[in-house]
Design a protein around this motif. Structure first.
Motif, short mmCIF file in Angstrom:
data_model
loop_
_atom_site.label_atom_id
_atom_site.label_comp_id
_atom_site.label_asym_id
_atom_site.label_seq_id
_atom_site.Cartn_x
_atom_site.Cartn_y
_atom_site.Cartn_z
N THR A 136 19.15 45.80 0.27
CA THR A 136 18.50 45.24 1.46
C THR A 136 17.05 44.95 1.08
OG1 THR A 136 18.04 47.51 2.17
CG2 THR A 136 19.93 46.41 3.18
N ASP A 152 9.99 45.16 3.29
CA ASP A 152 9.24 44.27 4.21
C ASP A 152 8.74 43.00 3.53
OD1 ASP A 152 9.73 46.03 6.19
OD2 ASP A 152 7.69 46.86 6.29
N THR A 204 15.63 38.08 4.03
CA THR A 204 14.18 38.18 3.82
C THR A 204 13.63 39.36 4.62
OG1 THR A 204 13.83 36.64 5.65
CG2 THR A 204 13.83 35.71 3.45
N GLY A 205 12.62 40.03 4.07
CA GLY A 205 11.92 41.10 4.79
C GLY A 205 11.03 40.51 5.87
N ARG A 206 10.59 41.37 6.80
CA ARG A 206 9.90 40.82 7.98
C ARG A 206 8.51 40.25 7.67
NH1 ARG A 206 7.41 45.72 11.19
NH2 ARG A 206 7.07 47.14 9.44
N ASN A 207 7.90 40.66 6.53
CA ASN A 207 6.57 40.12 6.21
C ASN A 207 6.61 38.89 5.30
OD1 ASN A 207 5.55 42.21 7.69
ND2 ASN A 207 5.15 43.52 5.90
N THR A 219 6.69 35.20 4.36
CA THR A 219 6.34 33.99 5.11
C THR A 219 6.75 32.70 4.40
OG1 THR A 219 4.15 33.91 4.09
CG2 THR A 219 4.33 35.11 6.16
N LYS A 223 13.00 31.41 2.96
CA LYS A 223 14.01 31.59 3.98
C LYS A 223 15.40 31.56 3.33
CE LYS A 223 14.35 26.67 5.09
NZ LYS A 223 13.95 26.25 3.76
#
Ligand SMILES: [Zn+2]
Ligand SMILES: [Zn+2]
Length: 344
Positions: free
Chosen positions: A19, A22, A66-69, A71, A74
């Protein structure tokens, strides 16, 4: 591909899917190159590797999480990464030198790697590199560490220019890459090896002269004679005390040696003719990967046909065959880069 002890035959087994953290992503591996550093790692020569381990560091694939941070990336993006990934926040990364980052993430060494269906990549915004549309996964994976490290060695570290003599010691994946790149810059390249098949490939990739070390009395003198006094740039692409010594010794005054082949285990401290380094003002460099931001220069040379790394790709195998090739690597004489496709 997974091993629990150094030197023990790797097994193909199901492990939990990774997984992303972030700042990281998970990449579905479409192709991953098999490299001598994987063999060194498997033999226990690399202190970065903690057991149990999944090897593999030359990868190309598709972002699937993708981790939440993150940018810049994708799901669905086609990507590769340098084998040394920078953290993006240390003084080395701040200076643009992610290849010597103080907190390196190296898939297949510091963390589990790409001889798998999925691999987690940290610091994704700093390190992922978008693949040009025209580049297939196998070729992208084969750029892995050998081609990109050679690019940095020849272009950035050695500052090779047109008309210079470049000696390349060892015509395996690293050496053939260096020959192709130096030739594209307009240099006169001398390929040195002990195998006639490799020297033939060296010529096909642009070497203007070759030296078979087993057939000349003195490799250093042979290079000096061909180059009219010594190479401007010389690269040890093998990583052996003899090729390292020859590479420094065959330079002309103010010449530049670049060490690309790894020196590990008992070969880690080779002899260097340091008196010549002083008297002739030689320069000695290492080349350790390349920064993600330098791929653009390489892509444009590939897209316009100045470099053709497809010529270096050997056969494509599955994970089982890859495990066999890894353990046999010390006797492995295949020409070209073997690429594993985990999906076949
Ligand atoms: Zn860093
Ligand atoms: Zn490699």
């Amino acid at each position: 591909m997974y091993y629990e002890a150094f030197g023990q035959t790797p097994v193909i087994t199901d492990l939990p899917d990774p997984t992303p953290d972030d700042g990281g992503v998970v990449v579905k591996v479409m192709a991953t190159g098999l490299c001598r550093s994987d063999w060194h790692g498997w033999m226990g020569h690399d202190p970065d590797i903690a057991l149990p381990h999944v090897p593999g560091h030359e990868l190309a694939g598709v972002v699937v999480a993708t981790g939440r941070n993150v940018t810049r990336w994708k799901e669905g993006d086609r990507v590769t990464v340098p084998f040394v990934c920078g953290c993006g926040g240390c003084p080395q990364c701040d200076s643009g030198n992610h290849q010597v980052c103080d907190h390196q993430f190296q898939p297949g060494f510091t963390h589990w790697g790409s001889f798998a269906e999925y691999v987690a990549i940290r610091y994704a915004d700093v390190n992922l590199v978008r693949l040009p549309e025209s580049l297939d996964y196998a070729t992208a994976a084969s750029l892995g560490c050998r081609f990109v490290t050679s690019f940095r060695a020849v272009v950035d570290q050695a500052r090779t220019s047109a008309g210079q003599w470049v000696a390349v010691h060892g015509c395996g994946g690293v050496g053939l890459s260096a020959i192709m790149i130096a030739n594209a810059l307009g240099a006169n390249v001398i390929g040195i090896d002990i195998g006639e098949d490799k020297l033939k490939l060296a010529r096909e990739l642009g070497a203007v002269a070759v030296v078979n070390s087993t057939k000349v009395e003195d490799t250093v003198e042979a290079v000096k004679e061909i180059s009219g006094g010594g190479a401007h740039v010389s690269i040890d692409a093998l990583g052996n005390p003899a090729t390292c010594f020859n590479s420094v010794a065959n330079l002309r005054k103010r010449g530049r040696h670049v060490q690309v082949g790894l020196m590990l285990g008992e070969q880690a401290t080779p002899q260097i003719p340091m008196s010549s380094v002083i008297a002739n003002e030689l320069e000695i460099y290492g080349s350790h990967g390349i920064q993600a931001h330098r791929y653009d220069a390489m892509w444009s040379m590939i897209e316009h046909g100045r470099l053709d790394p497809r010529k270096l790709v050997g056969k494509t195998v599955n994970l089982e065959q890859g495990a066999a090739a890894l353990t046999d690597m010390d006797n492995f004489t295949a020409t070209g880069i073997t690429v594993i496709d985990p999906n076949i």
